[in-house]
Scaffold this active site. Structure first.
Site, PDB file in Angstrom:
ATOM      1  N   GLY A  40      -5.242   9.529   9.209  1.00 33.62           N
ATOM      2  CA  GLY A  40      -5.672   8.327   8.491  1.00 33.62           C
ATOM      3  C   GLY A  40      -6.585   7.461   9.336  1.00 33.62           C
ATOM      4  N   GLY A  41      -7.218   8.039  10.350  1.00 32.18           N
ATOM      5  CA  GLY A  41      -8.188   7.295  11.151  1.00 32.18           C
ATOM      6  C   GLY A  41      -7.579   6.210  12.004  1.00 32.18           C
TER       7      GLY A  41
ATOM      8  N   CYS B  77       0.832  -1.208   0.000  1.00 28.31           N
ATOM      9  CA  CYS B  77       0.000   0.000   0.000  1.00 28.31           C
ATOM     10  C   CYS B  77       0.865   1.256   0.000  1.00 28.31           C
ATOM     11  CB  CYS B  77      -0.951  -0.006   1.176  1.00 28.31           C
ATOM     12  SG  CYS B  77      -0.121  -0.415   2.696  1.00 28.31           S
TER      13      CYS B  77
ATOM     14  N   GLY C  91      -1.901   7.188  11.397  1.00 28.94           N
ATOM     15  CA  GLY C  91      -2.112   8.277  12.350  1.00 28.94           C
ATOM     16  C   GLY C  91      -3.511   8.849  12.347  1.00 28.94           C
ATOM     17  N   PHE C  92      -3.627   9.971  13.032  1.00 27.13           N
ATOM     18  CA  PHE C  92      -4.957  10.558  13.197  1.00 27.13           C
ATOM     19  C   PHE C  92      -5.536  10.975  11.858  1.00 27.13           C
ATOM     20  CE2 PHE C  92      -2.503  11.554  17.130  1.00 27.13           C
ATOM     21  CZ  PHE C  92      -3.005  10.468  17.829  1.00 27.13           C
TER      22      PHE C  92
END
Ligand code: PLP
Lengths: 510, 429
Positions: A427-428, A253, A424-425
């Site tokens: 990216g949920g 990815c 991280g935040f």
């Protein structure tokens, strides 16, 4: 033959997972009392066993899932076994560690029972990776593979489990869900007996992991922009990009999604990319590709990890024998342009941009809906540009002058090899770094007053886990059969050079 | 108000009064007088609740009946589904469920050829004794002093005189008893060469799980062979993985001619028992298959439950759990013997079949009560009150096992206190 049978269905009434979780709890409780030498012995044995079977599982994973390239999967399996072990073995994940200056002692506290979801795209590599991290931190792990890769993952997990026990690990430290399904997964994730869910998979699975109420480390999808400015070595940049996009046919990815080329060098870069093995698609080819790759239902799973030639053939055109990727010039860097979205296949968008500001705007637009917090790449010699770009794009790792597939996953960079990229935040996710052993454990601290008149205790030589009331006895065969660290120096050097060679061949030049 | 739909009680006291009046005065009063005022109400897993809401971890599990816990959801689902199609069936005819279960049992009982079904353990023992008599054409049965095999005609005759004399049903001429672990006595009894069978609990449960000496079971079997007798293993409390192996006799490396299992095979939800027979010991079924009839033996819903019990026992996770539990409790009691040796002097253990030995001759009675007060239900051995039967189920989790040990330790001072108050304090050897 009966003319009429009762058709009683008992299948949905089996609770094998409860027994599995209970077994994992015993294992975790026992394992948490192992010392560092015993732990390393187990992790090493498992990493070696995994490494020795890298090729077999690479072949099996491609056969079972239809995704990726055997040779590249083998390399990932190798890096995610001994490579991972080598990377992390010199750090103490066990403790106790003593900090005299700060009057602190830290004792490692494993998470306990880890439920690890592994994807169909990097199936066995992720099994290896998560298992070795779990072992280094004395956790019990239950692997729940993607249904499309369940056979190779279960076989690999069984192999690792047998090796672990042979090396002295408690029974049940590695287990696998043999019949994974959405209801089974939801039941497991929400079960109080799971201490931590480590989810690698689609966004739906990751969100479900967070919704479960169990502490979770889930990571979101990527969609990596790569900016090439006029200061870059274009030949090298083109070679790295093609190398990266064709690595396991873009199944990591961390692969590049769209090349953002500074106007001044855009044409030249296009030509260099062509020379490096990119087939530059005509507008007609682009439209057939678009129709093949996207439908109302989203991205065509049948294209994931396939060779460029196979995809081209499916779209009704042929490409030169040495072409490794399909390069698609696009002009509108907006969400409705399909080619700005994530493509886990060797198809790469290409668009000229005015400069770093426009590159940043384009990169941010690409990752606004999905792909945030993941990876980005830049090819440039200009530190200001690099810094500006890295600070602004929605990515927690920007690799410089390197193939992004490999580099952002920590291969050939110092990010630490990983199959789980923290988004991280933005990216949920609760995890921003690449998953390392540190993510799977806590530390208990012993803290003294800072007041200098209060002396610090002498903890030297004390082992926290050999209390007289041992709760579960460690199997006796463990007794001091751990080789002294010196004896391992030779082996270590062999592995190091092996990993180095493999990286070199994977990355072209370094 | 306790409303159970079909009946109501205003209080636990009312239940106890009516239980004395209509059900069983002696049993009801015995517990009341022992300070154990238990009327089990809600139950789930290894936890039972008294009508008053008191929560107890069940280490009695009624001799293995609740080996998989109370109301095990997998077993309940199985039974419910089976009831969509079956009833107890007609014992006269072959049946799909009985045939399937018999085949499955023969497959997990190496050396055996037939499975015979009864609703309870005692009747299964009767079938075992009858089968041995038929096969040997001898009458006499040897059992162990303080052995326990149930209360039907022949099973009762093998047991303690307390249970037979009261009904004028003792039969000393045909039922001979010898001390446990005494091979010389066993050989003397067998040497008359008119013994049909020796019946042995693989580890005598009601006697408090005294462990067989090394090679005892095997030597008894060898003596049986030497004197033409058969070996019947009563596996009612030692089967179903409780000793670490599927059957206790496998743990001791002895091959019985007949063996009996009950309690756990019912899953605690559908009465069931089995007598496993060989071609030789089951030969009577060739001559007259209706020579032993039991209308509700092998009732078909119970066959489904038993099949599920076997399926669960085959899971590697369950075997692993037994090993962990064995080690955990072994360690915990070894520690307690060291730290509280004035109260606890030892642990008898084979797998999760355990007996905790107390210094005081009636120590287990007091321990039972102290544990009850502290949220654990474990029963003393009625034939040796020095020993507490400690019988965790095979699926017990680490968390619950840890809680059991916590509660045991918390109850220790109370045990000490009760023992000190006991009328005849004699210090142990
Ligand atoms: C060893 C043993 N055998 C036989 C039996 C009799 O079984 P049941 O009560 O089902 O008749 C019991 C019951 O406690 C037992 O413990």
């Amino acid at each position: 033959m009966a003319t009429e049978t009762a058709k009683l269905n008992f299948t949905s009434h089996s609770d094998t997972h409860g027994a599995m979780l209970d077994r994992a709890r015993w294992a975790a409780t026992t394992f948490a009392r192992y010392d560092r030498a015993a732990t390393l012995k187990i992790a090493r044995a498992v990493a070696q066993a995994a490494h020795s079977q890298a090729a077999r599982y690479a072949e099996w994973a491609v056969r079972e899932t239809g995704f990726g390239v055997v040779g590249h999967k083998r390399l990932k399996n190798e890096l995610c076994s001994l490579g991972i072990f080598e990377t992390h073995k010199n750090t103490d994940w066990t403790g106790p560690t003593i900090d005299r200056d700060r009057k602190l002692v830290r004792i490692g506290r494993p998470a306990g029972v880890i439920l690890a979801l592994t994807p169909s795209t990097n199936p066995v590599a992720t099994v290896f990776f998560k298992t070795i991290l779990a072992l280094l931190t004395r956790n019990a792990i239950i692997i729940c593979p993607h249904p499309a890769a369940k056979a190779c993952c279960a076989d690999a997990a069984d192999l690792l489990a047998a090796e672990a026990v042979k090396a002295g690990a408690p029974d049940g430290v590695i287990q696998v869900v043999r019949e994974p399904s959405i209801p089974a997964l939801e039941g497991l994730m929400g079960d109080e007996r799971v201490d931590l869910v480590v989810a690698t998979g689609g966004p739906a699975v990751v969100r479900a992991a967070y919704r479960s109420g169990t502490p979770a480390l889930g990571v979101g999808p990527g969609n990596g922009p790569v900016y090439v400015d006029s200061s870059a070595d274009l030949t090298a940049a083109a070679a790295r990009i093609v190398e990266s996009k064709s690595f396991d046919n873009s199944i990591l990815c961390t692969n590049e999604s769209v090349v953002l080329a500074e106007n001044a060098i855009a044409d030249q870069l296009l030509n260099t990319l062509r020379a490096a093995g990119a087939h530059v698609c005509s507008p007609g080819e682009r439209e057939s590709l678009r129709a093949f790759l996207w439908s109302d239902k989203g991205f065509n799973v049948g294209a994931i990890g396939k060779d460029a030639a196979v995809i081209a053939r499916a779209c009704g055109f042929t490409i030169a024998g040495d072409a490794k990727i399909l390069l698609v010039p696009i002009d509108r860097l907006l969400p409705e342009e399909h080619f700005t979205r994530e493509k886990l296949c060797p198809v790469l968008g290409f668009a000229p941009v005015g400069g770093v500001d426009e590159a940043i705007r384009a990169a941010r637009s690409m990752t606004r809906k999905s792909g945030g917090g993941h990876s980005a790449a830049i090819h440039s010699q200009n530190e200001t540009t690099i810094m500006t770009y890295a600070a602004a794009v929605s990515a927690l790792r920007t690799v410089v002058n390197a193939p992004c597939s490999q580099g952002a996953a920590g291969f050939g960079t110092n990010l630490g090899p990983t199959m789980t990229i923290g988004t991280g935040f933005m990216g949920g996710s609760a995890l921003g770094e690449n998953l390392t052993p540190a993510s799977l454990m806590n530390w208990s601290s012993i803290a003294y007053p800072t007041d200098e008149r209060v002396p610090f205790g002498n903890f030297e030589g004390l082992t926290p886990w050999q209390t007289p009331n041992s709760i579960v006895s460690v199997p006796s065969q463990l007794a001091r059969s751990v080789p002294a660290l010196d004896e391992l120096a030779l082996l270590r050097e062999q592995i190091r050079s092996l990993v180095r060679d493999e990286l070199k061949s994977a990355l072209g030049r370094t | 108000m306790f409303d159970y739909g079909m009946f109501k009680f205003s209080s636990k006291e009312e239940v106890i009064e009516k239980s004395i009046a209509y059900w069983n005065p002696g049993k009801t009063k015995f517990w009341r007088d022992s300070g154990i005022d238990l009327v089990i109400d809600k139950r789930e897993g290894y936890v039972i609740h008294d009508m008053d809401g008191k929560r107890l971890i069940d280490l009695h599990i009624n001799g293995g009946t609740f080996n998989f816990g109370h109301r095990n959801t997998e077993l309940i689902d199985t039974l419910k589904i089976a009831l969509d199609h079956f009833d107890i069936g007609n014992h006269w005819f072959p049946s799909v469920a009985r045939t399937a279960l018999a085949e499955a049992l023969v497959k997990v009982c190496p050396g055996f050829d037939y499975a015979f079904f009864t609703p309870g353990g005692a009747e299964a023992i009767d079938v075992a004794i009858k089968s041995a008599r038929y096969a040997t054409q001898r009458r006499k049965i040897i059992s162990i002093i303080k052995g326990y095999h149930g209360h039907s005609g022949l099973s009762m005759a093998t047991g303690d005189a307390r249970f037979s004399k009261i009904f004028l049903s003792d039969r000393p001429d045909e039922f001979i008893q010898v001390p446990f672990n005494d091979l010389a006595a066993m050989e003397r009894a067998l040497s008359s060469r008119d013994i049909a069978a020796v019946i042995l609990e693989t580890i005598p449960a009601t006697y408090g799980f005294p462990m067989p000496h090394d090679g005892y079971n095997q030597s008894v079997k060898a003596l049986c062979e030497q004197y033409g007798a058969l070996y019947i293993a009563d596996e009612v409390q030692t089967g179903l993985l409780r000793t670490g192996e599927m059957w206790g006799w496998q743990s001791y490396g002895v091959q019985p001619d007949i063996f009996v299992n009950a309690k756990g095979i019912s899953g605690g939800i559908y009465p069931f028992a089995i007598t496993m027979l060989t071609k030789r010991t089951g030969a009577w079924m060739e001559e007259d298959g209706a020579a032993h009839i039991s209308t509700s033996g092998g009732a078909e819903p119970g066959c489904f439950v038993a099949l599920k019990v076997l399926e669960i026992l085959k899971r590697p996770e369950v075997r692993a759990n037994v090993q962990y539990l064995t080690r955990y409790f072994g360690d915990a009691f070894r520690d307690m013997v060291q730290s509280d040796g004035d109260v606890i002097v030892g642990l008898r253990q084979k797998g999760v079949v355990m007996g905790v030995e107390f210094a005081h001759p009636e120590g287990a009675v007091h321990a039972s009560r102290a544990l009850y007060e502290n949220g654990v239900w474990a029963i003393f051995s009625s034939l040796d009150k020095r020993v507490l039967q400690f019988k965790p189920g095979v699926l017990m989790s680490y968390a619950l096992a840890e809680e059991v040990v916590d509660r045991f330790r918390v109850a220790l001072p109370r045990m000490r206190e009760l023992i000190a108050q006991a009328p005849s304090v004699r210090s142990a050897a």
